[in-house]
Design an enzyme around this catalytic site. Structure first.
Site, PDB file in Angstrom:
ATOM      1  CE  LYS A  99       6.538   0.823  -2.979  1.00 36.01           C
ATOM      2  NZ  LYS A  99       5.249   2.300  -3.398  1.00 36.01           N
TER       3      LYS A  99
HETATM    4  C1  LIG Z   1       6.042   3.498  -3.823  1.00 38.65           C
HETATM    5  C2  LIG Z   1       4.913   4.152  -4.413  1.00 38.65           C
HETATM    6  C3  LIG Z   1       4.547   4.874  -5.913  1.00 38.65           C
HETATM    7  C4  LIG Z   1       5.706   5.004  -6.561  1.00 38.65           C
HETATM    8  O1  LIG Z   1       6.286   3.451  -6.994  1.00 38.65           O
HETATM    9  P1  LIG Z   1       7.496   3.093  -8.322  1.00 38.65           P
HETATM   10  O2  LIG Z   1       7.145   1.742  -8.203  1.00 38.65           O
HETATM   11  O3  LIG Z   1       8.519   2.958  -6.564  1.00 38.65           O
HETATM   12  O4  LIG Z   1       7.597   3.857  -9.523  1.00 38.65           O
HETATM   13  C5  LIG Z   1       4.137   5.855  -5.739  1.00 38.65           C
HETATM   14  N1  LIG Z   1       2.655   6.002  -4.896  1.00 38.65           N
HETATM   15  C6  LIG Z   1       2.619   5.536  -3.965  1.00 38.65           C
HETATM   16  C7  LIG Z   1       2.037   5.442  -3.188  1.00 38.65           C
HETATM   17  C8  LIG Z   1       3.733   4.171  -3.478  1.00 38.65           C
HETATM   18  O5  LIG Z   1       3.467   3.558  -2.234  1.00 38.65           O
END
Ligand SMILES: *Cc1c(COP(=O)(O)O)cnc(C)c1O
Length: 479
Positions: A122
């Site tokens: 993210k």
């Molecule tokens: C947010 C997150 C996901 C999921 O991603 P999406 O875009 O919501 O499908 C998977 N793994 C980690 C470590 C995350 O922080």
């Protein structure tokens, strides 16, 4: 480039990129998408292959953002993607690559997306968002108070991206005593004046409900310029498109090759960016959606039935960032699946928004799924432990629990001779407990994060009360 809503009709206004940047949902409740997907020509792909991350990002983002002058956009992108900010890569990798590729065996790779400040993918989108917000707010002479709730990854990525940004304050609610000591330390040790950590006595859902209640108070929202950085934000999706191109170039030698991507999924945000990269003409064969025990998306791709679960039905798992029962970005893909017909989307989401489900199995749309390349699978706690063990024993690489779900499902869909790229969505250091359970030892933690639990923390604790949170915002907001 103009943007339309997945639920809009053709008479709705079509805003530009900076007009939708600070908002969330379209006024009609839909999600924004570009009017058409820009295409990457053969000549562009040839030129892009050799570019460093920030230059590639500038080329791709320019196709979606035409209301920020090119020199300004370039400077925003350059500042977002520096080696210093993405320094947590494996030994021997070049941090300047931002998303280096780790080859496990021929045609089986990990794309490292978690080398940023909070060790999860993210960070990649949030860093761009932080710089875009600061730029656009300065142009408008405005301020924004970001209110969010987090169970861990999103909140910390948002805080690290927004710290010290002019015109932005962050009010982040987290469930008191529910996050891991490492996650708490990551967020609460930030000492920046514009970051406010609020620990709410309750669960994540209580915190989330408070955010919704405050956002639904339209007078308060306008008076205190409340904004959000949640996963439906279009700028977050568009920033993620870049690393599908980067991963493709790293795993292939020529643009005649096709690759598959496997993506650990919850909210469908990350893999939605892959879908768009594919629609732009990047040679992606299949997009493998990997879920954990919360298998709403796997169920859809197998059966055509989309059945979001009630919160009480959501399992708490050892890949907690995928413990999601309603995939907020899924509507973007379904818009394309139904031939970009907003009336069809409105009809389907009338059912979802009323707490129901929909079934496309008997429609031509379901038969058309294959043309979009999607396949899926799921993984549970035992699979996760076994995959972490096997990946370590076979390749000497420790993957985190979410990435393990991706590796497990990817292995089920591999085709001989086609590179499979698994997106690494977090570093193992973030989920120590399960790694210890799998391997009997803790993963190495990046040097700059050792002992982070001992730093002084800055957090206020309050009851799960909408009024208490509003009062806090009233006395600290940048209004
Ligand atoms: C947010 C997150 C996901 C999921 O991603 P999406 O875009 O919501 O499908 C998977 N793994 C980690 C470590 C995350 O922080």
């Amino acid at each position: 480039m103009r943007y339309l809503s997945t639920r809009g009709d053709s008479s709705s206004p079509t805003p530009t990129f900076t007009e939708i940047l600070l908002g969330g949902l379209a006024p009609d409740g839909g999600l924004y998408l570009p009017e058409t997907y820009p295409q990457a020509s053969a000549a562009e792909l040839a030129e892009w292959r050799g570019l460093p991350y920030h230059a590639l990002a500038f080329r791709i983002l320019s196709k979606f953002i035409d209301d920020i002058p090119a020199c300004d956009l370039k400077s925003i992108v350059d500042r977002s993607y520096t080696a210093a900010a993405f320094s947590h890569c494996r030994p021997g990798r070049d941090a300047g690559d931002i998303t280096p590729l780790t080859t496990l065996e021929p045609d089986f790779h990990l794309l490292e997306l978690s080398n940023g400040p909070t060790l999860a993918f993210k960070d990649i989108a949030m860093r761009l968002l932080g710089n875009l917000f600061e730029y656009v707010l300065a142009k408008k002479g405005e301020a924004l108070n970001i209110l969010g709730a987090t169970s861990g990854d999103t909140g910390s990525a948002a805080e690290y991206a927004m710290r010290g940004k002019r015109g932005v304050r962050v009010f982040m609610l987290s469930p008191h005593g529910r996050m891991s000591p490492f996650q708490r330390a990551q967020m609460y040790s930030l000492q920046d004046d514009n970051i406010y950590n609020i620990a709410v006595r309750g669960m994540f859902d209580d915190a989330q409900d408070i955010v919704k209640a405050v956002s639904n108070d339209h007078e308060f929202k306008a008076r205190y310029k409340i904004g959000a950085v949640n996963s439906i934000n279009w700028a977050r999706v568009v920033a993620q498109i870049v690393y599908y191109f980067k991963g493709y170039f790293a795993a292939t030698r020529s643009n005649a090759e096709t690759v598959d991507f496997a993506v650990p999924s919850g909210n469908f945000g990350n893999v939605c960016a892959g879908h768009i990269a594919r629609m732009m003409g990047l040679p992606i064969g299949r997009l493998v959606v990997a879920t954990n025990e919360n298998d709403v998306l796997d169920e859809f791709f197998r059966s055509g039935v989309y059945r979001p679960r009630a919160t009480a039905e959501t399992h708490a798992t050892s890949s907690p960032s995928m413990d999601i029962s309603k995939a907020s970005n899924f509507e973007r893909f379904v818009f394309d699946l139904v031939g970009r017909d907003p009336a069809a989307v409105r009809e389907l989401w009338a059912k979802v928004d009323a707490g129901g489900s929909f079934d496309l199995s008997e429609t031509p749309y379901f038969a058309g799924l294959a043309q979009f390349g999607f396949v899926s699978g799921k993984s549970g706690h035992a699979d996760r432990l076994a995959t972490i063990r096997r990946t370590y024993e076979q390749y000497g690489v420790i993957v985190d629990t979410h990435t393990a779900d991706g590796v497990k499902v990817a292995a089920e869909w591999r085709i001989h001779g086609v590179p499979m790229i698994v997106l690494e969505t977090a570093l193992a250091a973030k989920f120590e407990e399960t790694i210890v359970e799998a391997l009997g030892r803790a993963p190495e933690r990046p040097a700059d994060l050792r002992g982070i639990e001992n730093l002084p923390q800055r957090v206020v604790t309050m009851d799960a009360s909408v009024d208490a949170v509003k009062n806090f915002i009233r006395s600290h907001a940048d209004a």
